[in-house]
Design an enzyme around this catalytic site. Structure first.
Site, PDB file in Angstrom:
ATOM      1  N   HIS A 185      37.311   3.923  42.747  1.00 30.18           N
ATOM      2  CA  HIS A 185      36.676   2.624  42.920  1.00 30.18           C
ATOM      3  C   HIS A 185      36.917   2.126  44.346  1.00 30.18           C
ATOM      4  CE1 HIS A 185      40.785   1.471  41.420  1.00 30.18           C
ATOM      5  NE2 HIS A 185      40.711   0.789  42.541  1.00 30.18           N
TER       6      HIS A 185
HETATM    7  C1  T46 Z   1      43.734   0.010  43.018  1.00 28.48           C
HETATM    8  C2  T46 Z   1      44.646   1.108  42.670  1.00 28.48           C
HETATM    9  C3  T46 Z   1      45.494   1.565  43.815  1.00 28.48           C
HETATM   10  C4  T46 Z   1      45.047  -5.687  35.219  1.00 28.48           C
HETATM   11  O1  T46 Z   1      44.819  -6.265  34.157  1.00 28.48           O
HETATM   12  N1  T46 Z   1      45.648  -6.381  36.249  1.00 28.48           N
HETATM   13  C5  T46 Z   1      45.919  -5.801  37.446  1.00 28.48           C
HETATM   14  O2  T46 Z   1      46.464  -6.477  38.347  1.00 28.48           O
HETATM   15  C6  T46 Z   1      45.575  -4.413  37.634  1.00 28.48           C
HETATM   16  C7  T46 Z   1      45.871  -3.726  38.962  1.00 28.48           C
HETATM   17  C8  T46 Z   1      44.981  -3.738  36.605  1.00 28.48           C
HETATM   18  N2  T46 Z   1      44.735  -4.371  35.416  1.00 28.48           N
HETATM   19  C9  T46 Z   1      44.140  -3.610  34.312  1.00 28.48           C
HETATM   20  C10 T46 Z   1      42.686  -3.177  34.537  1.00 28.48           C
HETATM   21  C11 T46 Z   1      42.573  -1.895  33.754  1.00 28.48           C
HETATM   22  O3  T46 Z   1      42.268  -2.177  32.417  1.00 28.48           O
HETATM   23  O4  T46 Z   1      44.861  -2.380  34.182  1.00 28.48           O
HETATM   24  C12 T46 Z   1      43.996  -1.323  33.806  1.00 28.48           C
HETATM   25  C13 T46 Z   1      44.128  -0.168  34.792  1.00 28.48           C
HETATM   26  O5  T46 Z   1      43.523  -0.534  36.024  1.00 28.48           O
HETATM   27  P1  T46 Z   1      42.712   0.532  36.881  1.00 28.48           P
HETATM   28  O6  T46 Z   1      41.953   1.453  36.014  1.00 28.48           O
HETATM   29  O7  T46 Z   1      41.939  -0.208  37.933  1.00 28.48           O
HETATM   30  O8  T46 Z   1      43.929   1.335  37.546  1.00 28.48           O
HETATM   31  P2  T46 Z   1      43.941   2.264  38.844  1.00 28.48           P
HETATM   32  O9  T46 Z   1      45.310   2.846  38.880  1.00 28.48           O
HETATM   33  O10 T46 Z   1      42.794   3.200  38.876  1.00 28.48           O
HETATM   34  O11 T46 Z   1      43.746   1.244  40.062  1.00 28.48           O
HETATM   35  C14 T46 Z   1      44.755   0.338  40.401  1.00 28.48           C
HETATM   36  C15 T46 Z   1      44.154  -1.022  40.761  1.00 28.48           C
HETATM   37  O12 T46 Z   1      43.376  -1.530  39.677  1.00 28.48           O
HETATM   38  C16 T46 Z   1      43.266  -0.936  41.952  1.00 28.48           C
HETATM   39  O13 T46 Z   1      43.043  -2.220  42.473  1.00 28.48           O
HETATM   40  O14 T46 Z   1      43.230  -0.034  44.111  1.00 28.48           O
HETATM   41  O15 T46 Z   1      45.473   0.848  41.526  1.00 28.48           O
END
Ligand code: T46
Length: 134
Positions: free
Chosen positions: A53
């Protein structure tokens, strides 16, 4: 003058020695933004690729506080880079509008220092949509 439109590595001060252990610290004056949020990810299975993303406005610093993380970045100008994070005193600045993926080794703990609060509307999770922003 530092260019905040592209990723770059930040070396945080490392105080201590091998007998005592170490501490790394950064005051807000030495960060590229004032942090609004910190989160960390861990126990990511080695076969899983996270990220996939971009963010419209969010800026971040990723730190492998343990283990090893391979981060790929892609900017709208087509510039692609790979960074290997494996030192707790090294951070990777990720600018806004930067596509990224992350792979982790089994004991990796990723700390993310973020410039904004969580907002799902700030994400571009569709690669084609990201490319349309060129
Ligand atoms: C990024 C990379 C480096 C929340 O509810 N609150 C939060 O502050 C975050 C970061 C995530 N979430 C929830 C959203 C999703 O349901 O946690 C779940 C996993 O998030 P995501 O699929 O976006 O995880 P990554 O590891 O792919 O990405 C994360 C960050 O979301 C993103 O901003 O740049 O780490």
């Amino acid at each position: 003058m530092r260019n905040f439109d592209e990723p770059f590595l930040i070396e945080f001060p490392k105080l201590g020695n091998s007998h005592l252990g170490y501490i790394s610290v950064s005051e807000k004056e030495n960060l590229p933004f004032v942090p609004k949020r910190i989160y960390w990810t861990y126990y990511t299975p080695e076969e899983v690729e996270r990220g996939g993303h971009s963010h419209y406005d969010l800026q971040q610093i990723l730190v492998a506080v343990a283990g090893k993380i391979i981060v790929t970045t892609e900017l709208l100008n087509g510039e692609k880079q790979e960074f290997i994070l494996e030192k707790p005193n090294i951070g990777l600045f990720i600018p806004k509008m930067c596509w990224r993926t992350m792979k982790y080794n089994h004991n990796a703990v990723q700390m993310c220092i973020a410039s904004l609060e969580y907002d799902e509307k700030d994400y571009i999770r569709d690669y084609e949509k990201f490319l349309e922003k060129k």
